[in-house]
Design a protein around this motif. Sequence first.
Motif, PDB file in Angstrom:
ATOM      1  N   ARG A  42     -13.714  -0.543   8.912  1.00  0.00           N
ATOM      2  CA  ARG A  42     -13.649  -1.855   9.495  1.00  0.00           C
ATOM      3  C   ARG A  42     -15.265  -2.669   9.607  1.00  0.00           C
ATOM      4  O   ARG A  42     -15.728  -2.531  10.697  1.00  0.00           O
ATOM      5  CB  ARG A  42     -12.961  -1.868  10.922  1.00  0.00           C
ATOM      6  CG  ARG A  42     -11.579  -1.275  11.060  1.00  0.00           C
ATOM      7  CD  ARG A  42     -10.786  -1.889   9.836  1.00  0.00           C
ATOM      8  NE  ARG A  42     -10.178  -3.278  10.324  1.00  0.00           N
ATOM      9  CZ  ARG A  42      -9.728  -4.031   9.525  1.00  0.00           C
ATOM     10  NH1 ARG A  42      -9.422  -3.566   8.186  1.00  0.00           N
ATOM     11  NH2 ARG A  42      -9.131  -5.104  10.052  1.00  0.00           N
ATOM     12  N   ASN A  99      -9.831   0.631   3.204  1.00  0.00           N
ATOM     13  CA  ASN A  99      -9.708  -0.739   4.356  1.00  0.00           C
ATOM     14  C   ASN A  99      -9.597  -0.162   5.825  1.00  0.00           C
ATOM     15  O   ASN A  99      -9.584  -0.804   6.858  1.00  0.00           O
ATOM     16  CB  ASN A  99      -8.099  -1.253   4.123  1.00  0.00           C
ATOM     17  CG  ASN A  99      -8.263  -2.272   2.970  1.00  0.00           C
ATOM     18  OD1 ASN A  99      -9.095  -3.280   2.964  1.00  0.00           O
ATOM     19  ND2 ASN A  99      -7.343  -2.278   2.081  1.00  0.00           N
ATOM     20  N   GLY A 101     -15.792  -8.138   2.230  1.00  0.00           N
ATOM     21  CA  GLY A 101     -15.546  -6.901   2.818  1.00  0.00           C
ATOM     22  C   GLY A 101     -16.394  -6.040   2.270  1.00  0.00           C
ATOM     23  O   GLY A 101     -16.666  -6.044   1.111  1.00  0.00           O
ATOM     24  N   LYS A 160     -14.093  -3.053   1.110  1.00  0.00           N
ATOM     25  CA  LYS A 160     -12.846  -3.269   0.727  1.00  0.00           C
ATOM     26  C   LYS A 160     -12.380  -3.255  -0.661  1.00  0.00           C
ATOM     27  O   LYS A 160     -11.169  -2.957  -1.135  1.00  0.00           O
ATOM     28  CB  LYS A 160     -12.438  -4.755   1.261  1.00  0.00           C
ATOM     29  CG  LYS A 160     -10.804  -5.326   1.349  1.00  0.00           C
ATOM     30  CD  LYS A 160     -10.720  -6.519   1.800  1.00  0.00           C
ATOM     31  CE  LYS A 160      -9.415  -6.961   1.909  1.00  0.00           C
ATOM     32  NZ  LYS A 160      -8.202  -6.051   2.770  1.00  0.00           N
ATOM     33  N   TRP A 219       0.795  -1.304  -0.226  1.00  0.00           N
ATOM     34  CA  TRP A 219       0.138  -0.130  -0.069  1.00  0.00           C
ATOM     35  C   TRP A 219       0.882   1.277  -0.053  1.00  0.00           C
ATOM     36  O   TRP A 219       0.830   2.076   1.047  1.00  0.00           O
ATOM     37  CB  TRP A 219      -0.946   0.056   1.258  1.00  0.00           C
ATOM     38  CG  TRP A 219      -2.176  -1.037   0.887  1.00  0.00           C
ATOM     39  CD1 TRP A 219      -2.054  -2.265   1.455  1.00  0.00           C
ATOM     40  CD2 TRP A 219      -3.165  -0.595   0.329  1.00  0.00           C
ATOM     41  NE1 TRP A 219      -3.396  -2.828   0.951  1.00  0.00           N
ATOM     42  CE2 TRP A 219      -4.137  -1.999   0.311  1.00  0.00           C
ATOM     43  CE3 TRP A 219      -3.733   0.422  -0.317  1.00  0.00           C
ATOM     44  CZ2 TRP A 219      -5.181  -1.942  -0.188  1.00  0.00           C
ATOM     45  CZ3 TRP A 219      -4.874   0.206  -0.949  1.00  0.00           C
ATOM     46  CH2 TRP A 219      -5.660  -0.892  -0.659  1.00  0.00           C
ATOM     47  N   SER A 233     -17.396  -6.060   7.664  1.00  0.00           N
ATOM     48  CA  SER A 233     -17.321  -7.232   6.792  1.00  0.00           C
ATOM     49  C   SER A 233     -18.535  -7.884   7.159  1.00  0.00           C
ATOM     50  O   SER A 233     -19.128  -7.823   8.281  1.00  0.00           O
ATOM     51  CB  SER A 233     -15.862  -7.951   6.857  1.00  0.00           C
ATOM     52  OG  SER A 233     -15.049  -7.105   6.520  1.00  0.00           O
ATOM     53  N   ALA A 264     -13.628 -11.663  -0.290  1.00  0.00           N
ATOM     54  CA  ALA A 264     -12.856 -10.276   0.533  1.00  0.00           C
ATOM     55  C   ALA A 264     -12.963  -9.081  -0.220  1.00  0.00           C
ATOM     56  O   ALA A 264     -13.566  -8.134   0.201  1.00  0.00           O
ATOM     57  CB  ALA A 264     -11.289 -10.583   0.647  1.00  0.00           C
ATOM     58  N   ALA A 265     -12.605  -9.285  -1.733  1.00  0.00           N
ATOM     59  CA  ALA A 265     -12.542  -7.845  -2.401  1.00  0.00           C
ATOM     60  C   ALA A 265     -13.468  -7.690  -3.552  1.00  0.00           C
ATOM     61  O   ALA A 265     -13.082  -7.195  -4.645  1.00  0.00           O
ATOM     62  CB  ALA A 265     -11.133  -7.566  -2.917  1.00  0.00           C
ATOM     63  N   SER A 278     -13.704  -7.408  10.049  1.00  0.00           N
ATOM     64  CA  SER A 278     -12.699  -7.540   8.847  1.00  0.00           C
ATOM     65  C   SER A 278     -12.921  -8.905   8.358  1.00  0.00           C
ATOM     66  O   SER A 278     -13.708  -9.840   8.975  1.00  0.00           O
ATOM     67  CB  SER A 278     -11.063  -7.550   9.267  1.00  0.00           C
ATOM     68  OG  SER A 278     -11.084  -8.812  10.351  1.00  0.00           O
ATOM     69  N   SER A 335     -17.282   3.112  12.117  1.00  0.00           N
ATOM     70  CA  SER A 335     -17.232   2.197  10.855  1.00  0.00           C
ATOM     71  C   SER A 335     -18.462   1.991  10.612  1.00  0.00           C
ATOM     72  O   SER A 335     -19.172   1.976   9.512  1.00  0.00           O
ATOM     73  CB  SER A 335     -16.166   0.939  10.870  1.00  0.00           C
ATOM     74  OG  SER A 335     -15.088   1.350  11.010  1.00  0.00           O
TER      75      SER A 335
END
Length: 412
Positions: free
Chosen positions: A252, A249, A241, A244, A49, A254, A217-218, A110, A281
Amino acid sequence: MQRPLRQMGTLESSLVRGDFSPDDYEKINRDYFDEILKSRAWSAFPSGWYNPSCEGAASFSLHLPEARDIIHYAVDEGASLGESRSSIVRLVGQWENRPLEHDEITICPSVSSCNLAVLYVLKEAGIDTILFESPAYYATLQQAELLKMEFIRLPTFRAERFEADLERFESILYSRSNCAIWLTQPRFGIGSNQCLKRLRHLGEILGPRRMLVIDEAAEQMFPSVTSGLSQMRCPVFRTRGIVKGVGLNGIRASVILHPPQWRSNFEEILEAAGASLDRFSLSNVALLADTPMLLPTMLRIANAQVRRERAKLEIMSLGSWMQPTPLENGYIGAIMLDLSCIVGSYARKRSALLGFCKDRRMPIVLGSSIGFAFDDEFEAVRINYFTPTENIEKTGAILLEAGEDLRVIKGL
């Protein structure tokens, strides 16, 4: 002048195609990139990142809650989250292209905490073995190991589009009744989508007593790719997520999507899984439901950015030793390097590549740390497409130079 190939003494010489190399991420960084990483003086940084650039996130406006609203942390038990939970259920329902029941999701901070919660629930349900299709996310493998669950990693290869053969699944399942299959969607480190027909076939193979888990996840598609699965013969758990795939990110939140009858199982283990939520979040994600087109718009912009940057890299790669994976969803991919153009053992080629990247001050993450099965004809280099264009271009230029510098013409 050809660069001398430097010996790498830590790689197992007995590895054969389909084995899994030890994850030597820490050793590689220590031996090759320690000074570069500590000084943050890299010329390119494809895997991390570094100065992230997430175009889809630009549309998101943060809501700052009042101090009284963030005194208490929250856990998704019962109706304790109030209206925030109802909003998130509605938002995820839009993503799934159908209304969701209250008990069809559980909210965690997450995807890793979602995955840990799923592993806990599977173990409590008597599942003792997980079949992971590679590449699998390293943290999930570690979680299964910490829970003392047996796991089997099924290798996949570029020539087969990184799909494990269904007969391989069947042969393992034949002798194991208490097991689950764990997939990633999009495929981790690759970015291609799972085929729904194949997923349904796996559901038939598993039957009602075994489980299917899909780590999403993404996910960037809206509706989600797996929203088209409908009813499956086996219980299906999906982790995702919420923002995400946009690159946010730091928010938080998910979700686990699961059959409603499993809701109580997840409520019981949320504290143990470290799944407490922060109100900041929670409130920001809940507000996305108030603007129904905002999340799909952000995801579409994010996916367009990734595809655009990958296309540039593919053009750079034409006729060379490198080829980016066919990323169509998510933002983590890999650049596959054809090692057949370099003479010597796999270990020597790998060491030469690392040495070259060290000289060019470009830290890289290799296939063993992404979860790829060993294949002595290829090496994978992780790439995060949420990064400025110049970082992508510099990465491609250095790897192209490496291919020319390390190549030895056979027969001479």
